[in-house]
Design a protein around this motif. Structure first.
Motif, PDB file in Angstrom:
ATOM      1  N   ARG A 170       0.782  -1.368   0.102  1.00  0.00           N
ATOM      2  CA  ARG A 170       0.095  -0.007   0.058  1.00  0.00           C
ATOM      3  C   ARG A 170       0.825   1.388  -0.042  1.00  0.00           C
ATOM      4  N   THR A 198      -4.467  -7.380   0.450  1.00  0.00           N
ATOM      5  CA  THR A 198      -2.923  -7.599  -0.357  1.00  0.00           C
ATOM      6  C   THR A 198      -3.202  -7.840  -1.658  1.00  0.00           C
ATOM      7  N   TYR A 258      -4.149  -4.943  -3.853  1.00  0.00           N
ATOM      8  CA  TYR A 258      -3.192  -3.992  -4.244  1.00  0.00           C
ATOM      9  C   TYR A 258      -2.223  -4.782  -5.391  1.00  0.00           C
ATOM     10  N   LYS A 269      -4.315  -4.828  -8.710  1.00  0.00           N
ATOM     11  CA  LYS A 269      -4.520  -3.449  -9.182  1.00  0.00           C
ATOM     12  C   LYS A 269      -3.075  -3.028  -9.924  1.00  0.00           C
ATOM     13  N   THR A 319     -11.595  -6.532  -5.177  1.00  0.00           N
ATOM     14  CA  THR A 319     -10.441  -7.082  -6.118  1.00  0.00           C
ATOM     15  C   THR A 319     -11.215  -7.742  -7.169  1.00  0.00           C
TER      16      THR A 319
END
Length: 766
Positions: A379, A413, A416, A419, A459
């Motif tokens: 992050r 997690t 991220y 992404k 997600t």
């Protein structure tokens, strides 16, 4: 092959990362196992006596297949019960050597079936249904066992067991003379003498794990284990009393005295204890003191202590450990310089965090903290070893499905990771599938947890819907429907869940759309609408609920019927009356009714004075451009196409409504941009054949003229493909249709001809 993004570290020992060979398709073997797991009757049949599964005659499975099937069964969250275990009762046609049960509900008789295969390795995991009779079974079949693990919640050694043992005058708990590895976790409330009797006949052990065990005394029970190479005493209390016994185990290469419990973190004279252990055990290559104060303060006590910031390890500077566990040691030992180890478990940097995750994969309490560290790394910082991190997160989530905090940290997690790696994931089909299945596993088990469901939905939004998720279609639908119906009203999870569901519904066809209805999509949307109506509250959720039903009913008569059976028309009228100024809502509702009207056998449900009056009034609507008026005309056209005899009400009269429809059609701008998406023109083309009611033809040809004019690249080909040009030509040559209708028909033909003969190369060159 795309560039490998894993950036392998030479110091992190892990399996091949997910992104290596990411363009390789899913293995045929994996596909076969998943298919068989979902349909066991493809290789099995039910026995007449017990009703349990057994292999079909003529099928024989080698050990690799049997063990893989058992593993796949666990990973897919399917039941591993007596019914399934019975498949392996036939030891001639099935073979097992290594069985890892993880979390299961098997009983003693199931364990007997498994042990009858003369297993080499048995991990009972968490099997709370097993009783102390299992111990007798281990003795009966244990001569072949090389490895045995008894996990938490597997109480095969009840508190009273040792007393029973004394009465029958036995000098062993169970016999497994060839056992090399033995793990006994969370054995509580038994005296130290129990462990002496337990371990006495296991003199060939090389690996012993007594994590979370209590009342071990001075650990005198291990003195006879002359071949012991690995000793794990994780979260064992009073270890300082055991140091003399530990130091006598000269063959040890791995020692773990790590802690997570605050009351046992501090050892008296930590530097002396660590020095004693290290200097006594010359063969140690791996040492774990995480969560303790054994690394000292980092301040050298004497001049001679210089050379390492960890005083107790000064003798190992020239001969570093392969692995050293320093995670959450007091005074942050993992941050120090000159640490004598190649691999260090800690939280000083990304490498240490990943090593910690691998080292503590079985320890939920520590693993949860490590995953939190990893989350913050993704992050707020830049992660170098993305492939390994992804491996770690997926393994942790799949291994600890019922641990809420691990699922939450892992899913956060994953958000991220996905992404930040969308390009790399584009070609990595098997990686995407692994991530999606893992998310759905966690969401299925923790479906009442707002945080987990939020993380999972966010997600999933990063993937291409529906292309990336079709392989898990039904499970995804079930999870999303629960997010919509089972979660807190007006919550973020409900909102994102219905958006995902709508995205899925608008891009699927045929059986999948029918299945969506069978799984309860219509019922859940009606419930949402009812709940909003009760509170007099119109929001985006209400609008999307109608949009979802619009998509679900498209060319799907079964779902149109479900809408009517669930009193959908009543809710339509209530929403129309309560929220008169909501253009998007009205458009979505009328789009849905257009789908219902296309189904001939359902149209009679719409022929009531009240409904027809509403449709007639909506012809004059200016909501959302022409969309509401257009959809109302479509509904009326399909109803009227059944002929005058089908219009069974006196008011409003059929001709009055048809006249209003013609007036509305003539008022529309043929260049209007549309908020609609047709995948087939079949219902519209059918109206071209309705010569008995030219008003129906008028709406149909206007629709085609508009769509082929404004979106020629999308719809001209569709008109020709579905035989529309032939029908239009027939209409042009027919004597009955009015000139105005033929004029629109001619425009459609012209639009299609222009598109087909347009010089696109000139356009590109220009």
């Amino acid at each position: 092959m795309p560039h490998c993004m894993c950036r392998h570290s030479a110091t992190i020992p892990t399996e091949t990362c997910c992104f290596c060979n990411s363009s390789v398709p899913e293995k045929l073997l994996d596909i076969c196992f998943n298919y068989i797991n979902k349909d066991l009757e493809s290789i099995c049949e039910y026995t007449g006596y017990s009703g349990y599964l057994k292999l079909k005659d003529g099928i024989s499975l080698p050990v690799e297949i049997c063990e893989r099937l058992l593993d796949v069964r666990f990973r897919s969250l399917c039941n591993v019960d007596s019914n399934f275990i019975n498949i392996f009762k036939d030891t001639k046609n099935t073979r097992l050597k290594r069985v890892r049960l993880r979390k299961s509900n098997i009983q003693d008789h199931d364990l007997e079936v498994l042990l009858s295969h003369q297993l080499l390795e048995l991990d009972l995991g968490q099997s709370p249904e097993l009783t102390h009779n299992s111990v007798k079974l281990i003795t009966a079949f244990g001569s072949s066992l090389l490895s045995l693990s008894v996990g938490e919640e597997t109480n095969i050694f009840p508190r009273t067991y040792y007393g029973d043992l004394q009465r029958v005058d036995q000098d062993f708990i169970f016999l497994a003379p060839n056992l090399r590895r033995f793990a006994l976790k969370s054995c509580q409330c038994l005296p130290a003498q129990f462990y002496s009797v337990l371990l006495r006949p296991l003199g060939n052990l090389t690996h012993l794990d007594l994590s979370h065990c209590s009342s071990l005394g001075k650990l005198e029970c291990v003195g006879h284990l002359k071949n012991l190479r690995s000793l794990i005493l994780f979260n064992v209390d009073n270890i300082e009393q055991m140091v003399p016994a530990i130091c006598k185990l000269k063959t040890l290469t791995h020692l773990d005295v790590s802690q997570t419990r605050q009351e046992h973190r501090k050892f008296p004279r930590p530097n002396v204890i660590l020095t004693t252990i290290v200097e006594s055990l010359h063969n140690l290559t791996s040492l774990d003191i995480s969560g303790t104060n054994l690394a000292g303060t980092g301040v050298a006590e004497t001049v001679k202590s210089r050379g390492s910031d960890i005083t107790g390890l000064k003798s190992r500077v020239s001969r570093p450990f392969y692995f050293l566990g320093l995670y959450e040691t007091t005074h942050d030992a993992c941050l120090r310089h000159d640490i004598p180890a190649k691999l260090i478990a800690g939280n000083a940097n990304e490498e240490q965090i990943l090593i910690s995750a691998l080292a503590y994969m079985e320890r939920t309490e520590m693993l949860q903290k490590v995953l939190n560290e990893l989350f913050h790394l993704f992050r707020f910082e830049t992660c170098q070893y993305i492939g390994q991190a992804l491996n770690v997160v997926l393994e942790a989530m799949n291994k600890h499905l019922h641990e809420r905090h691990i699922q939450i940290s892992g899913s956060a997690t994953l958000f991220y990771i996905v992404k930040g790696t969308d390009r790399e994931l584009h070609d990595a089909v098997h990686v995407k599938r692994k991530i999606i299945s893992t998310l759905l596993n966690g969401m299925s088990i923790h479906r009442n947890d707002e945080t987990m469901m939020r993380n999972g939905c966010l997600t999933l939004c990063q993937f291409r819907i529906p292309l990336d998720v079709l392989f898990e279609y039904e499970r995804l639908v079930e999870v999303l429907l629960y997010a919509v119906h089972g979660m807190t009203a007006e919550s973020f999870v409900q909102r994102i869940g219905i958006y995902l569901l709508n995205s899925l519904a608008c891009q699927i066809d045929g059986y999948q759309k029918v299945r969506l209805g069978e799984l309860g999509a219509i019922n859940k949307m009606i419930w949402l609408i009812s709940e909003r109506l009760d509170r007099g509250y119109c929001d985006d959720v209400l609008e999307v609920a109608w949009s979802t039903m619009w998509n679900v009913t498209d060319e799907t008569p079964a779902n149109c019927r479900k809408f009517l059976e669930n009193n959908g028309m009543d809710y339509f009228l209530m929403c129309l009356k309560r929220f008169t100024d909501k253009d998007d809502l009205l458009r979505n509702m009328m789009g849905l009714l257009g789908n219902v009207a296309e189904v001939k056998e359902l149209r009679h449900y719409l022929i009531t004075p009240e409904y027809l009056t509403v449709f007639s009034d909506l012809l004059e609507s200016k909501c959302d451009g022409i969309e509401v008026s257009y959809n109302a005309a479509g509904v009326i056209s399909h109803i009227a196409s059944d002929g005058p005899e089908a219009w069974t009400v006196e008011e409003p009269s059929r001709q009055h409504v048809l006249n209003k429809m013609v007036t509305a059609i003539d008022s529309w701008d043929l260049s209007s941009h549309r908020n609609i998406n047709y995948r087939s023109f079949e219902p519209i083309l059918d109206l071209l054949k309705v010569y008995h009611t030219p008003e129906c033809q008028r709406w149909a040809v206007w629709a085609l003229a508009n769509l082929t004019k404004v979106y020629p690249e999308k719809y001209c080909h569709l008109v020709e493909k579905e035989g529309g040009l032939v029908l239009l030509q027939e209409l042009m040559e027919h004597p009955d249709p009015p000139v105005a209708i033929k004029k629109y028909a001619d425009r459609v033909i012209e639009n299609c001809w222009k598109f087909k003969n347009y010089d696109w190369q000139q356009e590109l060159d220009g």
